[in-house]
Design a protein around this motif. Structure first.
Motif: not given
Length: 52
Positions: A44-52
């Motif tokens: 889920q880290y990638a989802e948090r980092v790349y949220q627009g």
């Protein structure tokens, strides 16, 4: 470079590179438990980092 096959994922050794959590534990967040860091830097880290 051409013969190295770096662009071919099947040639990569996933276990040869430490996880993001392991890197953070050894370099940045040495006082935190590895289990906590693995949970934080999980899928889920990638989802948090790349949220627009």
């Amino acid at each position: 470079m051409i013969r190295s096959a770096l662009w071919k994922p099947e040639s990569w050794e996933r276990d040869a590179v430490p996880s993001r959590a392991q890197i953070a534990k050894s370099l940045e967040r040495t006082d935190e438990a590895l289990e906590d860091l693995e949970r934080y830097y999980g899928p889920q880290y990638a989802e948090r980092v790349y949220q627009g």
